[in-house]
Design an enzyme around this catalytic site. Structure first.
Site, PDB file in Angstrom:
ATOM      1  N   LYS A 204      58.767 -12.016  39.942  1.00 25.75           N
ATOM      2  CA  LYS A 204      60.217 -11.808  39.825  1.00 25.75           C
ATOM      3  C   LYS A 204      60.883 -12.901  39.000  1.00 25.75           C
ATOM      4  CE  LYS A 204      60.950  -8.708  43.674  1.00 25.75           C
ATOM      5  NZ  LYS A 204      61.560  -8.463  44.993  1.00 25.75           N
ATOM      6  N   ARG A 239      54.090  -8.546  49.163  1.00 25.58           N
ATOM      7  CA  ARG A 239      54.004  -7.455  48.189  1.00 25.58           C
ATOM      8  C   ARG A 239      53.723  -8.083  46.823  1.00 25.58           C
ATOM      9  NH1 ARG A 239      57.573  -5.007  44.632  1.00 25.58           N
ATOM     10  NH2 ARG A 239      57.310  -2.769  44.336  1.00 25.58           N
TER      11      ARG A 239
HETATM   12  C1  8Y4 Z   1      58.702  -8.496  37.572  1.00 22.25           C
HETATM   13  C2  8Y4 Z   1      58.025  -7.652  38.384  1.00 22.25           C
HETATM   14  C3  8Y4 Z   1      60.048  -8.681  37.778  1.00 22.25           C
HETATM   15  C4  8Y4 Z   1      58.663  -6.991  39.403  1.00 22.25           C
HETATM   16  C5  8Y4 Z   1      60.707  -7.993  38.776  1.00 22.25           C
HETATM   17  C6  8Y4 Z   1      60.022  -7.146  39.601  1.00 22.25           C
HETATM   18  C7  8Y4 Z   1      60.623  -5.331  46.586  1.00 22.25           C
HETATM   19  C8  8Y4 Z   1      60.359  -4.006  46.952  1.00 22.25           C
HETATM   20  C9  8Y4 Z   1      60.668  -4.126  44.814  1.00 22.25           C
HETATM   21  C10 8Y4 Z   1      60.669  -6.330  47.601  1.00 22.25           C
HETATM   22  C11 8Y4 Z   1      60.166  -4.566  49.170  1.00 22.25           C
HETATM   23  C12 8Y4 Z   1      60.281  -5.835  41.635  1.00 22.25           C
HETATM   24  C13 8Y4 Z   1      60.175  -1.832  45.763  1.00 22.25           C
HETATM   25  C14 8Y4 Z   1      61.359  -5.069  42.293  1.00 22.25           C
HETATM   26  N1  8Y4 Z   1      60.803  -5.381  45.234  1.00 22.25           N
HETATM   27  N2  8Y4 Z   1      60.122  -3.616  48.228  1.00 22.25           N
HETATM   28  N3  8Y4 Z   1      60.388  -3.266  45.828  1.00 22.25           N
HETATM   29  N4  8Y4 Z   1      60.437  -5.885  48.869  1.00 22.25           N
HETATM   30  N5  8Y4 Z   1      59.937  -4.224  50.453  1.00 22.25           N
HETATM   31  N6  8Y4 Z   1      60.736  -6.465  40.532  1.00 22.25           N
HETATM   32  O1  8Y4 Z   1      60.934  -7.506  47.380  1.00 22.25           O
HETATM   33  O2  8Y4 Z   1      59.150  -5.858  42.031  1.00 22.25           O
HETATM   34  S1  8Y4 Z   1      60.825  -3.596  43.154  1.00 22.25           S
END
Ligand code: 8Y4
Length: 256
Positions: A204, A239
């Site tokens: 993130k 996750r």
């Molecule tokens: C790079 C990669 C930058 C991924 C941003 C991201 C969560 C989630 C997401 C979380 C739960 C993400 C579906 C966002 N984040 N579910 N989901 N908890 N329970 N962004 O933190 O991965 S999607």
């Protein structure tokens, strides 16, 4: 929990796993690497991403869940906020509903309660399109714990037992870097809620910012470190994109 995106616009994997076959092999690889849950998501929740129709989300996630369920006993979570997708995903073999909107969409609480599965309730301030514009908290740790406590109470009133509930502070969802750091520092306080904690920090922007604006592909070590810290501070589930690296770091620190 290994992340399996089935969105064409997912910037983290370039949308490589659109075809159920490719998604299945990616899922099975993550299981071999140590994942005990695969999180299948068909709606991009990144800031500014287009919304997805029920039909499109079903078309993306149901075949992938069926394929994983037919080939492996791994637990499957479905990343969705839509009641129709929750029902179809569970019929296809999903065991957990992972809802970034914490069952606040019309009909979602009732759908989840009618299904004999676990739910992950995540905190988000605002909606994905606008949530990063001006997040405001009185005390981010207390505000997020209070929100999650309220959602747990709602679930219990709807007939979802505490034994089937997980909570998640929602890193990056309506939080600036300072909010995210306060949440990571204060993660231990979430044990007050009395339900298992799930944490998603993998790749993130918080990690990118702490590494001096590192691009997504240079966030692996920072993400692994964050996962280790989260588990050390009480998280039950992390996750992650990088399952092998995360499991190795947890094993090497005695946390797995
Ligand atoms: C790079 C990669 C930058 C991924 C941003 C991201 C969560 C989630 C997401 C979380 C739960 C993400 C579906 C966002 N984040 N579910 N989901 N908890 N329970 N962004 O933190 O991965 S999607």
């Amino acid at each position: 929990m290994g992340i399996l995106n089935v969105t064409p616009d997912s910037f983290s994997d370039g949308g490589d796993y659109l075809v159920p076959d490719t998604a299945l092999s990616q899922a099975l690889t993550m299981v071999e690497e140590g994942a005990t849950i695969i999180d299948v998501g068909g709606e991009s929740t990144r800031p500014g991403a287009a919304t997805v129709s029920v039909e499109e989300e079903l078309r993306r996630v149901v075949p992938v869940i069926e394929a994983i369920h037919s080939k492996s006993d791994v637990s499957i979570s479905v990343d969705t906020s839509k009641p129709e997708v929750m029902r179809a995903a569970v019929a296809a073999g999903a065991d957990i509903i992972n809802d970034v909107r914490a069952l606040r969409v019309d009909g979602a609480m009732e759908a989840a309660a009618s299904l004999d599965v676990s739910v992950c309730l995540m905190h988000m301030q605002g909606e994905p399109g606008t949530m990063q514009q001006q997040p405001v908290y009185e005390d981010v740790v207390e505000d997020v714990i209070s929100f999650l406590g309220g959602r747990v109470a709602h679930c219990e009133l709807a007939g979802i037992p505490r034994s089937r509930i997980l909570v998640d502070p929602g890193f990056g969802f309506g939080k600036n870097l300072d909010h995210n750091l306060q949440l990571l520092k204060g993660l231990g306080h979430f044990s007050r809620l009395g339900v298992p904690l799930l944490v998603g920090l993998s790749r993130k922007s918080m990690i990118g910012a702490l590494l001096g604006d590192a691009p997504v592909e240079k966030r692996v070590l920072g993400s692994v470190g964050a996962a280790v810290v989260a588990i050390e501070r009480g998280a039950a589930v992390v996750r992650v994109h990088d399952v092998r690296e995360t499991c190795e770091a947890l094993a090497g620190t005695g946390l797995l």
